[in-house]
Design an enzyme around this catalytic site. Sequence first.
Site, mmCIF file in Angstrom:
data_model
loop_
_atom_site.group_PDB
_atom_site.id
_atom_site.type_symbol
_atom_site.label_atom_id
_atom_site.label_comp_id
_atom_site.label_asym_id
_atom_site.label_seq_id
_atom_site.Cartn_x
_atom_site.Cartn_y
_atom_site.Cartn_z
ATOM 1 N N ASP A 264 10.648 5.147 -9.414
ATOM 2 C CA ASP A 264 10.257 5.754 -10.688
ATOM 3 C C ASP A 264 11.002 7.056 -10.958
ATOM 4 O OD1 ASP A 264 8.557 3.684 -11.148
ATOM 5 O OD2 ASP A 264 6.699 4.833 -10.956
ATOM 6 N N LYS B 286 -0.315 -4.079 -3.699
ATOM 7 C CA LYS B 286 -1.640 -3.519 -3.406
ATOM 8 C C LYS B 286 -1.732 -2.140 -4.049
ATOM 9 C CE LYS B 286 -4.833 -2.235 0.326
ATOM 10 N NZ LYS B 286 -4.940 -0.789 0.052
ATOM 11 N N SER C 238 0.819 -1.204 0.000
ATOM 12 C CA SER C 238 0.000 0.000 0.000
ATOM 13 C C SER C 238 0.863 1.269 0.000
ATOM 14 C CB SER C 238 -0.952 -0.052 1.203
ATOM 15 O OG SER C 238 -1.866 1.009 1.193
#
Length: 562
Positions: free
Chosen positions: A311, A325, A300
């Site tokens: 990223d 998740k 999460s």
Amino acid sequence: MKMNISRLALAMRGFVMAAALLVSGACLAQQDRDHNFNVAKNIDIFNAIYRNLDMMYVDTLDANEVIGTGINAMLRSLDPYTVYYPASDVKDLKMMITGKYAGIGALIRYNAKLKRVVVDEPYANTPAAEAGLKKGDIILSIDDSTMVGKDVSYVSSHLRGDAGTTFALKIQRGNSKPVTKKITRRAIQMPAIPYYGVVEGNYGYINLNSFTENCAKEMRRAFVDLKEKGVKGLVLDLRNNGGGSLEEAVQIVNMFVANNLTLVTTKGKLNRSNREYKTTKEPIDTDMPIVVLVNDDTASASEITAGSLQDLDRAVIMGTRTYGKGLVQTPLDLPYNANLKLTTGKYYIPSGRCIQAINYKHSRGGYTEHIPDSLTKVFYTAGGREVRDGGGIKPDVEIKPDSLPNIAYYLSSMGRDTTEVMFEYVLDYIAKHPTIAPAGEFELSDSDYEEFKQRVIASGFTYDPETEKALATLKKLAEFEGYYEDARTEFDALEAKLKHDLGRDLDRNKRTLKNLLCSDIVTAYYFQSGAIENSLRTDKQFAEAIALLRDGEKYNSILQKK
């Protein structure tokens, strides 16, 4: 003439498109009507069934239990994160979101040998610690209510209450006489950062174990403190962090990346579920090397943090693949003070990927589908490195932890009389040692471990040797297929080598078992923070993170486009 034909063709095309739109609109309208009819029909049927049950069923029904079961069964056909909280359980939801509850601040457990609930771990700076409660204290009663013969849930519900209320807690320590302590409950804030510090000379370590309310402020204070102490690299430990607040995750990432970057986009069925989360502050540090430790219980908001830093090529992710998740939940108020934690959308991190690992199908009965790697799509980091959606965050550097051996699992588990031998050894060790070495240095001696080993053997401890069970199954298959007689010699030799020997198993797994004992012992003296600090001595993944931070060339090469 050609112009007329062209105009006619265009007119006909427009007519066909308009007709198609009308048909499409009619189909959509019909679908909406069918859907609304089916909703109303099934609600009427549900109401009729319960009315008849309540009126005619042979026994009197508990409406909360029967209808609550129906609600929960309905939600189970969706996903595991959409959860109904009746008014009596809303406090559990609030604790999950905020990390706060009113009580004494102690972890309790059931002792199978004593058949009593005992104190397992008081938390630092809480009423439990201030009242002098210790590991192993037997809880006998709370006010006038006996706790003998009660389970953990029952005792826990009586220890909690409104902040400011005082109660009498009767305990027994070992064989001493029972004593009664007056304890006042207060609001307990579970620490989002149970431990941080300077490690290995000049590197920072932060253990962030939840994304509860205001954890970003705790993170900011910890990191600023480490920077002031001159650390030149950071290990951010998100292992076993199940997540929490998306907003807190964005604020934490904002500490290390530029202002006005879009970190997370959420998308759902309703437009109001769609939202962008941007960084809103100037960062604290955009250059310090960071290694983020993750594992399969990193989920999460933890994945938002790790995935965003990956990223944006701002940190190296190390460990094992995360949980996966990629769903967002929203708490909704219901009548009569109940609440529904409802999955309202998916989230997408800076590269545009969603890392949800499982598709929850809503066909009859419900089933789930784990997304295979072959069906995941390629996305790119800010620097052009390939990353994939689905299946969680794949680490840049995979380092698998040491696995927990079978014997360690059985010795540390609860529920059987003989498994309490480890707990009893720890209590006796604590009783004999008023003080121990600092948390980061403490280690059991070989003679201490030998004493533990002999106690385990004398206790009659047993456990299931999985290799023996697997060999027995293989022998049966070999006999069934006619191969056993030809392989009898090999089977006999293998059986002799795999023969269960408790003493040998305790010696073979000495390092792991010593670490488990050390963790329990250190916790009793230095609380949770001490146990984490002590565990770093033998943490394989942590050691690899420090080694990478020391090798600047290797660290930078990982973050470069291949």
